[in-house]
Design an enzyme around this catalytic site. Structure first.
Site: not given
Length: 322
Positions: A90, A147, A254
């Site tokens: 995300d 992921h 980050s």
């Protein structure tokens, strides 16, 4: 003037000690104080707690527990088309496109070296020259687990010590070779789409970078490059991860950089600088698919896009450029 002051702080502040202090504080159980800090963070950054498995902020014992909070299984549906690679995190895309020989775009008018990013490993760099890259920035409000874009067999991991510059529009425009200078963990995978590198880049107050197969990689920060290798294929010691599976996480986070070999994938055409990313949505398609699938990222509500951009220094710092 304001930007010059901000940039000067990047060189003056004791970033390592600030990072250690942040990591120490985020790992402490402080009862009501921990809950207060989390509540203020949620309010300031507009974190959507309805997506989490534990929406009650009192259920987190430490700030780190909150920061790596797991999401509900139903909020990030995975595109299961085998020809599709999906977004690993995300966040917001800061840059993407073609790797020009040894050059990767950092910001408009600013490039950095592929080989330097890979800690001088020219053999690994050769796999990705003229390939494709995507740089994803994770803002404070985001889910901070990373992921897999596709199925992969882990072949190599390299820890590279480095600086801890903040990662935002201002530093990208003014700190040469930013991503090749910051601390990072390079993970090389064999995939159906050729070799893929997924690189977790540290920054100021990134207290920890972890992987699911090795646990905490940093700290400790020993100042030396470390390298691990794993066997290929069906070997009992190999590490195989599935598309959409968690591979790592940031505790205070980050940036993730993905590298793909030349001629293997095409990025989704609608993706661009500052596109909002959600895990599991289409990132790229295989160039070797028999039928090119027609895919687009799922449209996001305007208020969610605005909240994501508002939380990202990639956007905020542009307001100070005038």
């Amino acid at each position: 003037m304001l930007n010059s002051f901000k940039l000067s702080l990047q060189y003056i502040l004791p970033k390592l000690w600030l990072t250690r202090l942040a990591g120490w504080g985020a790992s402490k159980r402080a009862g009501w104080l921990t809950k207060l800090v989390i509540d203020l963070f949620v309010k300031y950054y507009k974190v959507d707690m309805t997506e989490t498995q534990k929406p009650d902020t009192a259920s987190y014992r430490t700030f780190n527990d909150f920061f790596v909070r797991p999401l509900r299984d139903d909020v990030r549906p995975l595109n299961t088309d085998p020809n599709i690679l999906v977004m690993p995190a995300d966040g917001v895309i800061s840059q993407l496109g073609r790797i020009e020989e040894d050059k990767i775009l950092q910001a408009k008018g600013h490039n950095y070296s592929l080989e330097a990013l890979l800690a001088g490993n020219y053999l690994m760099a050769d796999k990705f020259r003229n390939g494709t890259f995507v740089t994803t920035y994770l803002s404070p409000r985001d889910y901070h687990r990373v992921h897999m874009p596709c199925n992969g067999i882990l072949r190599e991991m390299i820890y590279v010590p480095g600086e801890l510059f903040s990662v935002n529009h201002l530093t990208a425009q003014n700190v040469p070779n930013l991503f090749a200078r910051n601390e990072r963990v390079i993970c090389l995978f064999d995939t159906e789409f050729g070799p893929m590198a997924q690189i977790l880049v540290g920054a100021t107050i990134v207290g920890s970078i972890e992987t699911v197969w090795a646990g905490t990689i940093t700290p400790p920060r020993e100042g030396i490059i470390k390298r691990w290798t794993w066997p290929a294929g069906e070997n009992e010691d190999s590490v195989a991860l599935l598309k959409g599976q968690e591979m790592g996480r940031f505790k205070l986070g980050s940036t993730v950089i993905n590298l793909f070999a030349p001629g293997k994938v095409d990025l989704i055409e609608s993706l661009a600088n500052l596109s909002v990313t959600k895990i599991g949505q289409p990132l790229a398609t295989s160039t070797e698919a028999f039928v090119a699938p027609e895919v687009e990222p799922v449209p996001l509500p305007e208020e969610e896009i605005k909240a994501e951009h508002d939380a990202s220094p990639l956007v905020d710092d542009k307001k100070d450029e005038t």
